[in-house]
Design an enzyme around this catalytic site. Sequence first.
Site, short mmCIF file in Angstrom:
data_model
loop_
_atom_site.label_atom_id
_atom_site.label_comp_id
_atom_site.label_asym_id
_atom_site.label_seq_id
_atom_site.Cartn_x
_atom_site.Cartn_y
_atom_site.Cartn_z
N TYR A 22 -7.02 15.51 -7.69
CA TYR A 22 -6.30 14.67 -8.66
C TYR A 22 -5.32 15.53 -9.46
O TYR A 22 -4.13 15.21 -9.58
CB TYR A 22 -7.30 13.98 -9.60
CG TYR A 22 -6.65 13.02 -10.57
CD1 TYR A 22 -6.16 11.79 -10.14
CD2 TYR A 22 -6.51 13.34 -11.92
CE1 TYR A 22 -5.54 10.90 -11.03
CE2 TYR A 22 -5.90 12.46 -12.82
CZ TYR A 22 -5.42 11.25 -12.36
OH TYR A 22 -4.81 10.38 -13.23
N ASP B 90 0.88 -1.17 0.00
CA ASP B 90 0.00 0.00 0.00
C ASP B 90 0.91 1.21 0.00
O ASP B 90 1.65 1.44 0.97
CB ASP B 90 -0.88 -0.02 1.26
CG ASP B 90 -1.84 1.16 1.32
OD1 ASP B 90 -1.56 2.21 0.70
OD2 ASP B 90 -2.87 1.04 2.00
N LYS C 121 -1.22 15.35 -9.29
CA LYS C 121 -0.43 14.96 -10.46
C LYS C 121 0.55 16.08 -10.85
O LYS C 121 1.64 15.80 -11.37
CB LYS C 121 -1.34 14.59 -11.62
CG LYS C 121 -2.15 13.31 -11.37
CD LYS C 121 -1.22 12.11 -11.19
CE LYS C 121 -1.97 10.80 -11.03
NZ LYS C 121 -1.09 9.65 -10.87
N SER D 61 0.13 12.73 -15.14
CA SER D 61 -1.06 12.70 -16.00
C SER D 61 -1.06 13.97 -16.82
O SER D 61 -0.37 14.93 -16.48
CB SER D 61 -2.30 12.68 -15.10
OG SER D 61 -3.47 12.90 -15.86
P1 NDP Z 1 -6.54 1.70 -12.29
O1 NDP Z 1 -7.53 2.25 -11.33
O2 NDP Z 1 -7.04 0.83 -13.39
O3 NDP Z 1 -5.40 0.89 -11.50
C1 NDP Z 1 -4.80 1.49 -10.40
C2 NDP Z 1 -4.25 0.41 -9.50
O4 NDP Z 1 -3.67 1.07 -8.35
C3 NDP Z 1 -5.35 -0.53 -8.96
O5 NDP Z 1 -4.93 -1.87 -9.04
C4 NDP Z 1 -5.52 -0.06 -7.53
O6 NDP Z 1 -5.88 -1.11 -6.63
C5 NDP Z 1 -4.10 0.39 -7.19
N1 NDP Z 1 -4.06 1.22 -6.01
C6 NDP Z 1 -4.96 2.15 -5.58
N2 NDP Z 1 -4.57 2.66 -4.41
C7 NDP Z 1 -3.40 2.05 -4.07
C8 NDP Z 1 -2.52 2.13 -2.97
N3 NDP Z 1 -2.77 2.96 -1.92
N4 NDP Z 1 -1.41 1.35 -2.93
C9 NDP Z 1 -1.16 0.51 -3.97
N5 NDP Z 1 -1.96 0.35 -5.04
C10 NDP Z 1 -3.07 1.13 -5.08
O7 NDP Z 1 -5.74 2.95 -12.85
P2 NDP Z 1 -4.92 3.16 -14.24
O8 NDP Z 1 -4.23 1.92 -14.60
O9 NDP Z 1 -5.82 3.82 -15.20
O10 NDP Z 1 -3.88 4.28 -13.76
C11 NDP Z 1 -2.54 3.99 -13.37
C12 NDP Z 1 -1.83 5.31 -13.13
O11 NDP Z 1 -1.86 6.09 -14.33
C13 NDP Z 1 -2.47 6.17 -12.04
O12 NDP Z 1 -1.47 6.83 -11.31
C14 NDP Z 1 -3.29 7.17 -12.83
O13 NDP Z 1 -3.52 8.36 -12.15
C15 NDP Z 1 -2.40 7.38 -14.04
N6 NDP Z 1 -3.12 7.89 -15.20
C16 NDP Z 1 -4.14 7.16 -15.77
C17 NDP Z 1 -4.83 7.68 -16.84
C18 NDP Z 1 -5.96 6.95 -17.49
O14 NDP Z 1 -6.62 7.55 -18.37
N7 NDP Z 1 -6.24 5.70 -17.17
C19 NDP Z 1 -4.50 9.00 -17.38
C20 NDP Z 1 -3.43 9.67 -16.70
C21 NDP Z 1 -2.76 9.12 -15.66
P3 NDP Z 1 -7.47 -1.36 -6.29
O15 NDP Z 1 -8.08 -1.72 -7.57
O16 NDP Z 1 -7.41 -2.47 -5.30
O17 NDP Z 1 -7.95 -0.06 -5.73
#
Ligand code: NDP
Length: 267
Positions: free
Chosen positions: A158, A60, A162, A145
């Site tokens: 958010y 985490d 970022k 982002s």
């Molecule tokens: P998802 O929500 O699909 O995946 C994020 C993952 O992070 C999930 O598995 C989630 O776990 C995990 N997570 C959340 N909180 C924690 C924590 N405290 N410790 C460890 N793991 C955690 O997101 P994306 O794949 O879309 O995004 C990945 C990254 O890219 C993020 O930082 C996001 O802000 C960034 N991003 C994404 C964009 C998009 O359009 N998708 C655009 C710009 C940036 P759980 O499911 O259990 O909560």
Amino acid sequence: MPRLEYKIALITGAARGIGAAIATAFVAEGAHVDLSDLAGSGGERRAAALGPNAHWLELDVRDEDHWQRAMMTVLDQAGRLDVLVNNAGITGFEDGAPQDPEHASLDAWRAVMTTNLDGVFLGCRHAIRAMRAGGGTGAIINLSSRSGQVGIAGAAAYAASKAGVRNHSKTVALYCAEQGLAIRCNSLHPGAILTPMWDAVLGEGPEREANLAAFAQDTPLRRFGTSEEVAAVAVMLASDECTYMTGAELTIDGGLLAGSAAAPSGN
Ligand code: NDP
């Protein structure tokens, strides 16, 4: 030759979405990857599916004890850390609470900041120490982002978190260079990448289809990006092809930030 052969990498939030795609691409390029995520995220299954070069770690990113344990595990097992991808992130939309600057609660603001910004701060801190101990070389890749480059009216925490990630990446890059360490730190700035993160925004059924079409319409390339398209850039930054790149920000947004919505028609 695989581009990440023998590299030891740790990826946060790797159970799904962009993190899972980066883990898959890294393993395909010869890296040994520790996939980490929250307990109960299904990350163990994801790691198992990637074969013997992928391992599961519960981490985490908000919890410093977890970081300490994770780094100890990586160093005990592999002797060094070459690449950290600070990928875990949340939007704040998950629980439906308002996120605009007038109505967002302090708790909602702090929840996003703790995961997105504290998590990256802790990750960078522990990675610098681990990379220094392992010989002073490495690559840190932080998921910012396009929302870290422009304001977002309905996602105050958010966007601010970022923007913090973008700036902290440059600070880490400068600090490491000043310390004489070959530890590079760069940030990635995806636009709209279709992952489960969007589920809370897009809705379901016909509403989802309409929202998908509207978002695509606003993007010069007229579509969402894929997690694999982000992973391809992460492979490049993690590899030894980019040894002169540090403190840089790479936009992966289908052209969204290349111009302005109020496009001039001729002169
Ligand atoms: P998802 O929500 O699909 O995946 C994020 C993952 O992070 C999930 O598995 C989630 O776990 C995990 N997570 C959340 N909180 C924690 C924590 N405290 N410790 C460890 N793991 C955690 O997101 P994306 O794949 O879309 O995004 C990945 C990254 O890219 C993020 O930082 C996001 O802000 C960034 N991003 C994404 C964009 C998009 O359009 N998708 C655009 C710009 C940036 P759980 O499911 O259990 O909560």
